[in-house]
Scaffold this active site. Structure first.
Site, mmCIF file in Angstrom:
data_model
loop_
_atom_site.group_PDB
_atom_site.id
_atom_site.type_symbol
_atom_site.label_atom_id
_atom_site.label_comp_id
_atom_site.label_asym_id
_atom_site.label_seq_id
_atom_site.Cartn_x
_atom_site.Cartn_y
_atom_site.Cartn_z
ATOM 1 N N SER A 114 38.934 57.668 64.022
ATOM 2 C CA SER A 114 40.081 57.323 63.192
ATOM 3 C C SER A 114 40.992 58.540 63.003
ATOM 4 O O SER A 114 41.537 59.066 63.976
ATOM 5 C CB SER A 114 39.589 56.757 61.852
ATOM 6 O OG SER A 114 40.628 56.151 61.133
ATOM 7 N N HIS A 268 36.704 48.479 62.725
ATOM 8 C CA HIS A 268 37.171 49.863 62.821
ATOM 9 C C HIS A 268 36.060 50.881 62.589
ATOM 10 O O HIS A 268 36.079 51.960 63.174
ATOM 11 C CB HIS A 268 38.292 50.087 61.801
ATOM 12 C CG HIS A 268 38.874 51.457 61.814
ATOM 13 N ND1 HIS A 268 39.464 52.011 62.936
ATOM 14 C CD2 HIS A 268 38.965 52.415 60.835
ATOM 15 C CE1 HIS A 268 39.888 53.228 62.655
ATOM 16 N NE2 HIS A 268 39.595 53.497 61.386
#
Length: 290
Positions: A114, A268
């Site tokens: 991320s 994610h």
């Protein structure tokens, strides 16, 4: 964090109105980053080059301890590392470069998730340190608006501090109004510590992070014709996540012409959701590079 190879046997892209060349500006004040070092067993054979593992937004070096023999690093404004009002990919990359210098690391593999993935990409593209390989986990080298969840998390964390709660359960109760998923709340609450007055506060500076969310959506390189990372690169994509859409693959290939793609059936939070699948993808990539 550093991993030793001895362990091996809905967003929308922001419109690009113009190409912006990354500026090789003067080095800003680097912060000395906290980290945990986990060496491989003594009987694991000769040590190979280290892997520097970089966590994502609201994360810390605590989050990936399930990955055996990892050396885990905190970015600025996270975990046990120092705080600073400036929080963008330029200074994040310079902090990591300082970490590489401090520990005299040669030919490292960078793994980032991320925010950490974009940080690792920037370090690789700046080409100021001898990076051997790059692994980007669920992020792409583009300007892309963050999911609104991240701003919502920051508001929830502020609400917890404003309430002066003294118990973790009370903090979780407040956070439920902002995030229904228990696992995500538990992840965010790993940042909660007991202050000297008995109240629970976050170890990360919420104001700095909230102010930096627009910068976290940015990517400081715009023109892959001017800068590329020509070494092996792996992009690990959560197939239920929006952050590496198929339409981003051409621009990934221009910045990182030797990239490979590994899809993991996850959202994610690839590493925590599917640790075995993530580790398998990393191991296969790195074994092939030995």
């Amino acid at each position: 964090m550093l991993l030793k190879h001895a362990l091996l046997p809905s967003w929308r892209p922001l419109a690009h109105q113009h190409l912006r060349t990354y500026s090789a500006s003067a080095v800003y004040r680097r912060l000395k980053l906290a980290y945990d070092l986990h060496e491989p067993p003594k009987d694991a054979g000769p040590k190979n080059a280290p892997i520097v593992f970089i966590h994502g937004l609201f994360g810390s070096k605590k989050n990936n301890r399930s990955m055996t023999h990892l050396d885990i690093q905190d970015l600025r404004n996270h975990g046990d590392s120092p705080h600073d009002p400036r929080h963008d990919y330029t200074v994040l990359a310079e902090d990591v470069e300082g970490f590489i210098d401090e520990h005299k690391l040669e030919n490292s593999t960078l793994i980032g998730h991320s925010m950490g993935a974009k940080t690792a990409m920037v370090v690789a593209l700046r080409q100021r340190k001898p990076i051997a390989n790059l692994i980007s986990v669920d992020n792409a080298p583009i300007d892309a608006a963050l999911k609104s969840d991240f701003a919502k998390y920051a508001r929830g964390m502020r609400a917890i501090e404003d309430a002066n709660v003294t118990k973790q359960s009370d903090a979780d109760a407040i956070l439920q109004s902002y995030e229904p998923t228990l696992a995500t709340r538990q992840f965010l609450l790993t940042n909660l510590i007991c202050a000297s007055d008995g109240t629970r506060k976050f170890r990360i500076p919420i104001k700095y992070i909230a102010n930096a969310l627009d910068d976290m959506a940015d990517f400081p390189f715009r023109d892959p014709d001017e800068v590329r990372f020509e070494k092996p690169t792996l992009f690990v994509r959560g197939t239920k996540s929006p952050y590496i859409a198929d339409e981003t693959l051409p621009i990934i290939g221009r910045f990182f012409p030797r990239f490979e793609l590994a899809d993991v059936d996850s959202g994610h939070w690839v590493i925590s959701e599917k640790p075995a699948e993530f580790k398998r993808a990393v191991v296969e990539f790195l074994q092939d590079k030995q």
